[in-house]
Each structure stands twice: as structure tokens, then as C-alpha cells.
Scaffold this motif. Structure first.
Motif, PDB file in Angstrom:
ATOM      1  N   GLY A 191       0.801  -1.213   0.000  1.00 22.21           N
ATOM      2  CA  GLY A 191       0.000   0.000   0.000  1.00 22.21           C
ATOM      3  C   GLY A 191       0.833   1.262   0.000  1.00 22.21           C
ATOM      4  N   ALA A 192       1.933   1.259   0.740  1.00 23.68           N
ATOM      5  CA  ALA A 192       2.777   2.450   0.839  1.00 23.68           C
ATOM      6  C   ALA A 192       3.469   2.782  -0.475  1.00 23.68           C
ATOM      7  CB  ALA A 192       3.821   2.245   1.936  1.00 23.68           C
ATOM      8  N   GLU A 193       3.514   1.812  -1.402  1.00 24.97           N
ATOM      9  CA  GLU A 193       4.261   2.010  -2.649  1.00 24.97           C
ATOM     10  C   GLU A 193       3.360   1.991  -3.887  1.00 24.97           C
ATOM     11  OE1 GLU A 193       7.311   2.747  -2.711  1.00 24.97           O
ATOM     12  OE2 GLU A 193       8.225   2.033  -0.871  1.00 24.97           O
ATOM     13  N   LEU A 194       2.061   2.164  -3.691  1.00 21.07           N
ATOM     14  CA  LEU A 194       1.140   2.005  -4.826  1.00 21.07           C
ATOM     15  C   LEU A 194       0.510   3.311  -5.285  1.00 21.07           C
ATOM     16  CD1 LEU A 194      -0.726  -1.300  -3.830  1.00 21.07           C
ATOM     17  CD2 LEU A 194       0.985  -0.980  -5.618  1.00 21.07           C
ATOM     18  N   GLY A 195       0.963   4.437  -4.745  1.00 21.12           N
ATOM     19  CA  GLY A 195       0.369   5.716  -5.109  1.00 21.12           C
ATOM     20  C   GLY A 195       0.683   6.129  -6.537  1.00 21.12           C
ATOM     21  N   HIS A 196      -0.015   7.161  -6.995  1.00 21.31           N
ATOM     22  CA  HIS A 196       0.150   7.624  -8.376  1.00 21.31           C
ATOM     23  C   HIS A 196       1.559   8.121  -8.646  1.00 21.31           C
ATOM     24  CE1 HIS A 196      -4.024   6.920  -8.929  1.00 21.31           C
ATOM     25  NE2 HIS A 196      -4.457   7.955  -8.244  1.00 21.31           N
ATOM     26  N   ASP A 197       2.208   8.735  -7.665  1.00 16.91           N
ATOM     27  CA  ASP A 197       3.569   9.230  -7.876  1.00 16.91           C
ATOM     28  C   ASP A 197       4.531   8.074  -8.126  1.00 16.91           C
ATOM     29  OD1 ASP A 197       2.674  11.801  -7.532  1.00 16.91           O
ATOM     30  OD2 ASP A 197       3.396  11.998  -5.471  1.00 16.91           O
ATOM     31  N   THR A 198       4.409   7.020  -7.330  1.00 14.61           N
ATOM     32  CA  THR A 198       5.274   5.858  -7.518  1.00 14.61           C
ATOM     33  C   THR A 198       4.990   5.191  -8.860  1.00 14.61           C
ATOM     34  OG1 THR A 198       5.404   5.469  -5.146  1.00 14.61           O
ATOM     35  CG2 THR A 198       5.955   3.625  -6.590  1.00 14.61           C
ATOM     36  N   GLN A 199       3.716   5.095  -9.229  1.00 12.15           N
ATOM     37  CA  GLN A 199       3.386   4.496 -10.516  1.00 12.15           C
ATOM     38  C   GLN A 199       3.974   5.305 -11.662  1.00 12.15           C
ATOM     39  OE1 GLN A 199      -0.678   3.354 -11.163  1.00 12.15           O
ATOM     40  NE2 GLN A 199      -0.939   2.508  -9.111  1.00 12.15           N
ATOM     41  N   ALA A 200       3.921   6.628 -11.555  1.00  7.63           N
ATOM     42  CA  ALA A 200       4.502   7.475 -12.597  1.00  7.63           C
ATOM     43  C   ALA A 200       6.007   7.263 -12.696  1.00  7.63           C
ATOM     44  CB  ALA A 200       4.183   8.944 -12.317  1.00  7.63           C
ATOM     45  N   LYS A 201       6.658   7.130 -11.552  1.00 10.97           N
ATOM     46  CA  LYS A 201       8.105   6.895 -11.539  1.00 10.97           C
ATOM     47  C   LYS A 201       8.440   5.568 -12.212  1.00 10.97           C
ATOM     48  CE  LYS A 201      11.105   5.095  -8.164  1.00 10.97           C
ATOM     49  NZ  LYS A 201      11.478   4.931  -6.752  1.00 10.97           N
ATOM     50  N   LEU A 202       7.704   4.512 -11.875  1.00  6.58           N
ATOM     51  CA  LEU A 202       7.972   3.209 -12.470  1.00  6.58           C
ATOM     52  C   LEU A 202       7.693   3.205 -13.963  1.00  6.58           C
ATOM     53  CD1 LEU A 202       6.473   0.853  -9.727  1.00  6.58           C
ATOM     54  CD2 LEU A 202       8.878   1.474 -10.073  1.00  6.58           C
ATOM     55  N   ALA A 203       6.645   3.894 -14.369  1.00  7.51           N
ATOM     56  CA  ALA A 203       6.296   3.936 -15.794  1.00  7.51           C
ATOM     57  C   ALA A 203       7.351   4.651 -16.625  1.00  7.51           C
ATOM     58  CB  ALA A 203       4.938   4.602 -15.981  1.00  7.51           C
ATOM     59  N   SER A 204       8.107   5.526 -15.990  1.00  7.75           N
ATOM     60  CA  SER A 204       9.117   6.297 -16.722  1.00  7.75           C
ATOM     61  C   SER A 204      10.442   5.557 -16.865  1.00  7.75           C
ATOM     62  CB  SER A 204       9.370   7.626 -16.004  1.00  7.75           C
ATOM     63  OG  SER A 204      10.042   7.425 -14.762  1.00  7.75           O
ATOM     64  N   LEU A 205      10.602   4.419 -16.210  1.00  9.15           N
ATOM     65  CA  LEU A 205      11.866   3.695 -16.265  1.00  9.15           C
ATOM     66  C   LEU A 205      12.069   3.072 -17.644  1.00  9.15           C
ATOM     67  CD1 LEU A 205      11.658   1.813 -12.832  1.00  9.15           C
ATOM     68  CD2 LEU A 205      13.034   3.839 -13.360  1.00  9.15           C
ATOM     69  N   PRO A 206      13.242   3.219 -18.240  1.00  8.18           N
ATOM     70  CA  PRO A 206      13.525   2.566 -19.526  1.00  8.18           C
ATOM     71  C   PRO A 206      13.508   1.040 -19.369  1.00  8.18           C
ATOM     72  CG  PRO A 206      15.133   4.300 -19.061  1.00  8.18           C
ATOM     73  CD  PRO A 206      14.360   4.073 -17.796  1.00  8.18           C
ATOM     74  N   LEU A 207      12.746   0.381 -20.209  1.00 11.02           N
ATOM     75  CA  LEU A 207      12.607  -1.067 -20.091  1.00 11.02           C
ATOM     76  C   LEU A 207      13.964  -1.765 -20.185  1.00 11.02           C
ATOM     77  CD1 LEU A 207      10.603  -3.435 -19.835  1.00 11.02           C
ATOM     78  CD2 LEU A 207      10.520  -3.499 -22.336  1.00 11.02           C
ATOM     79  N   ALA A 208      14.834  -1.263 -21.029  1.00 15.74           N
ATOM     80  CA  ALA A 208      16.128  -1.910 -21.234  1.00 15.74           C
ATOM     81  C   ALA A 208      16.982  -1.902 -19.974  1.00 15.74           C
ATOM     82  CB  ALA A 208      16.876  -1.228 -22.375  1.00 15.74           C
ATOM     83  N   ASP A 209      16.693  -0.997 -19.051  1.00 12.68           N
ATOM     84  CA  ASP A 209      17.469  -0.911 -17.815  1.00 12.68           C
ATOM     85  C   ASP A 209      16.977  -1.868 -16.734  1.00 12.68           C
ATOM     86  OD1 ASP A 209      18.893   1.062 -19.057  1.00 12.68           O
ATOM     87  OD2 ASP A 209      17.960   2.724 -17.962  1.00 12.68           O
ATOM     88  N   LEU A 210      15.850  -2.532 -16.979  1.00 12.73           N
ATOM     89  CA  LEU A 210      15.272  -3.431 -15.971  1.00 12.73           C
ATOM     90  C   LEU A 210      15.689  -4.864 -16.265  1.00 12.73           C
ATOM     91  CD1 LEU A 210      11.643  -1.960 -15.828  1.00 12.73           C
ATOM     92  CD2 LEU A 210      13.589  -1.419 -14.337  1.00 12.73           C
ATOM     93  N   PRO A 211      16.327  -5.537 -15.310  1.00  7.93           N
ATOM     94  CA  PRO A 211      16.798  -6.911 -15.539  1.00  7.93           C
ATOM     95  C   PRO A 211      15.648  -7.865 -15.856  1.00  7.93           C
ATOM     96  CG  PRO A 211      17.739  -5.992 -13.523  1.00  7.93           C
ATOM     97  CD  PRO A 211      16.670  -5.043 -13.962  1.00  7.93           C
ATOM     98  N   ILE A 212      15.890  -8.762 -16.797  1.00  4.75           N
ATOM     99  CA  ILE A 212      14.915  -9.789 -17.123  1.00  4.75           C
ATOM    100  C   ILE A 212      14.960 -10.885 -16.057  1.00  4.75           C
ATOM    101  CG2 ILE A 212      14.295 -11.598 -18.775  1.00  4.75           C
ATOM    102  CD1 ILE A 212      15.334  -9.812 -20.996  1.00  4.75           C
ATOM    103  N   VAL A 213      13.788 -11.298 -15.606  1.00  2.00           N
ATOM    104  CA  VAL A 213      13.680 -12.395 -14.637  1.00  2.00           C
ATOM    105  C   VAL A 213      13.637 -13.698 -15.415  1.00  2.00           C
ATOM    106  CG1 VAL A 213      12.319 -13.388 -12.775  1.00  2.00           C
ATOM    107  CG2 VAL A 213      12.416 -10.894 -13.061  1.00  2.00           C
ATOM    108  N   GLN A 214      14.572 -14.569 -15.130  1.00  2.00           N
ATOM    109  CA  GLN A 214      14.701 -15.800 -15.895  1.00  2.00           C
ATOM    110  C   GLN A 214      13.887 -16.939 -15.284  1.00  2.00           C
ATOM    111  OE1 GLN A 214      16.243 -15.746 -18.713  1.00  2.00           O
ATOM    112  NE2 GLN A 214      17.455 -13.859 -18.596  1.00  2.00           N
ATOM    113  N   GLU A 215      13.593 -17.942 -16.125  1.00  2.33           N
ATOM    114  CA  GLU A 215      13.102 -19.261 -15.713  1.00  2.33           C
ATOM    115  C   GLU A 215      11.695 -19.277 -15.133  1.00  2.33           C
ATOM    116  OE1 GLU A 215      15.999 -20.943 -13.105  1.00  2.33           O
ATOM    117  OE2 GLU A 215      17.554 -21.029 -14.642  1.00  2.33           O
ATOM    118  N   GLY A 216      10.842 -18.332 -15.505  1.00  2.00           N
ATOM    119  CA  GLY A 216       9.440 -18.412 -15.105  1.00  2.00           C
ATOM    120  C   GLY A 216       9.230 -18.635 -13.632  1.00  2.00           C
TER     121      GLY A 216
END
Length: 282
Positions: free
Chosen positions: A35-60
Motif C-alpha cells: 500500500g505504501a508504494e502504490l500511489g500515483h507518484d510511484t506508478q509514474a516513476k515506475l512507468a518512466s523507467l527505460p525497459l532496457a534498464d530493468l533486468p529480465i527475470v529468468q526461468e518463469g
């Protein structure tokens, strides 16, 4: 965005389901999806992150409940007219509210465990709504502004506990594993109208539930507004908004209930799919 939580060797990690189909880790940018991390400001921050900079999670990885540290697990009963009719119950004049114990929460693909003494365990696909901003005495017109996102909920129910143990719905709804949520929390920008979503549930490969959120008696906005008149809704609170027809209890000529070895597959348009295997308690 489709936000999620997954199990790793280091514990539960936050992530997202990218448009390219990969799972990406968010652990460098957010501690957890609570709950503490689900506000609109946090969502906006996450949405702005370049996808290429986020590590891929392997192996399902095994997926965890899509929201952590849920505050209140609030459930609305008989919120689809045709479900109330199949249950032989009157159409409610106001939202019917019951609580589901937070200890029932499990991951979207974790087993559903039949409790000791279970005789009539049932399935219920539901649209889940997660609160992202404190709500108290809010109007219907402002209600959706308080939503952090939407998810699939299976409101698993042991009808013998629900109906026969002094009529307390919560008793039949709160057994361990009876609250699978996820696979992801879908942010409101991807759900412009929560009353335009199709829901389904298959049992052992047979379509049992098929409904549409447009046929709710009380809309998501009406439910949030109503509940906010009764109590303060906090970020991280989860609301299950009712199930369409086709539950086991309503089957004709005879009810059908879950047994060990059965499988469930349930989902909602745009919100993903859950799959559960039914097992006996040890």
C-alpha cells in the motif's frame, strides 16, 4: 503497467510484466508492492523507467500475491443479478459486505488446499480492486481516483462452513489458500472502464463461469464510495467485487464442488489468468 511480485532465492521481489512478454525486476527502484508504494507518484516513476534498464527475470518464477501486506480484504456478496438468482437469494438493496481473512491470501498459481471437514468447496472468479489513496466519505464521481489497480481474485468458498456454521460467511471464505490474487496488478491507465471486463472460470477444462462486469448490481465506483462512508479505506486495501453466475453451488440439477485433483483456470480480460490445483490438507 502490469505489476507483480515473484519468489526468488532472496525472498519476494517486485517486478512487472512488460509488453514484450518478459518479466522485469523492479527491486532496484521499489522495495515491494505494498500500500505504501502504490500511489500515483510511484506508478509514474515506475512507468518512466527505460525497459532496457530493468533486468529480465529468468526461468518463469513462482508468482507471489500481486500486492503485499494487504490491509483489509473486503468482499461484496451477490453483486451480479444472475448470480443472486441462481443462489435463490433476494437482489440486495445495498452492497453486501463480508471480510476474508488476510491469511487466506495466496499466489495466483498456488494450490487451493481443502481444509479438514470440507464438503462443498466452491470457486468464484472476481474482479479485485486495490486502493491506492486514502478514501473517506468520497462521492461516486471521485471513487476511481482512489484506485491503485485491478487484479483477478478467486474467492474460494467452503459452503458448508459458510452456510451451516451459524450463517457466518467469513468462516467459509477464510480458510488458508482461499484468496488467490494476481497474477498482476494492472494499473488504471490500462483499465479505462472497470465495468467493461469479461470474466471466466474453467473447472477441469469445462467453462463454468462466464460473465461481464457491466452486469454488476453495484459498480466499482459505487462500491468504493459506499464503503468509504462506513470506514476509511487505506492504500493496500483489497476489495473483491462479487462473482458472476456459474458457481458450483448453483449448478442444476445438482451442485458440483471441488475435490482433490481438480484444476481451476480463471481470468479477466486484460488482467491475466490464474491456474490452481486442488489438494487435500495434510
Amino acid at each position: 503497467m502490469k505489476l507483480l511480485r515473484y519468489y526468488s532465492d532472496a525472498g519476494i521481489r517486485p517486478g512487472l510484466k512488460a509488453d514484450d512478454g518478459t518479466l522485469r525486476d523492479l527491486g532496484e527502484h521499489i522495495a515491494d508492492l505494498t500500500g505504501a508504494e502504490l500511489g500515483h507518484d510511484t506508478q509514474a516513476k515506475l512507468a518512466s523507467l527505460p525497459l532496457a534498464d530493468l533486468p529480465i527475470v529468468q526461468e518463469g518464477p513462482r508468482l507471489a500475491p500481486c500486492v503485499g501486506d494487504v490491509g483489509k480484504f473486503l468482499c461484496i456478496g451477490l453483486n451480479y443479478r444472475d448470480h443472486a438468482e441462481e443462489a435463490g437469494l433476494a437482489i440486495p438493496q445495498h452492497p453486501i459486505l463480508f471480510l476474508k481473512a488476510n491469511s487466506a491470501i495466496s499466489g495466483p498459481n498456488d494450490p487451493v488446499v481443502l481444509p479438514r471437514g470440507a464438503q462443498k468447496t466452491d470457486w468464484e472468479v472476481e474482479l479485485g480492486v486495490v486502493i491506492g489513496k486514502t478514501a473517506k466519505y468520497i462521492g461516486i464521481e471521485d471513487a476511481l481516483d482512489h484506485v491503485a489497480g485491478y487484479c483477478v481474485v478467486n474467492d474460494v468458498s467452503e459452503r458448508s462452513f459458510q452456510m451451516d456454521l451459524s450463517g457466518q460467511w467469513t468462516k467459509g471464505k477464510s480458510c488458508d489458500s482461499f484468496g488467490p490474487i494476481g497474477p498482476w496488478l494492472v494499473t488504471p491507465d490500462e483499465v479505462p472502464d472497470p465495468q467493461q471486463l469479461a470474466l471466466y472460470c474453467d473447472v477441469n477444462g469445462k467453462r463454468m463461469q462466464q460473465g461481464h462486469s457491466s452486469t454488476m448490481i453495484f459498480s466499482v465506483a459505487e462500491i468504493i464510495s459506499h464503503l468509504s462512508q462506513l470506514m476509511t479505506l487505506h492504500p493496500g486495501d483489497l476489495i473483491a467485487t462479487g462473482t458472476p453466475p456459474g458457481v458450483g453451488m448453483g449448478q442444476k440439477p445438482d451442485p458440483i464442488y471441488l475435490r482433490a485433483g481438480d484444476t481451476l483456470r480463471l481470468g479477466i480480460d486484460g488482467l491475466g489468468e490464474q491456474q490452481q490445483h486442488i489438494v487435500e490438507d495434510s
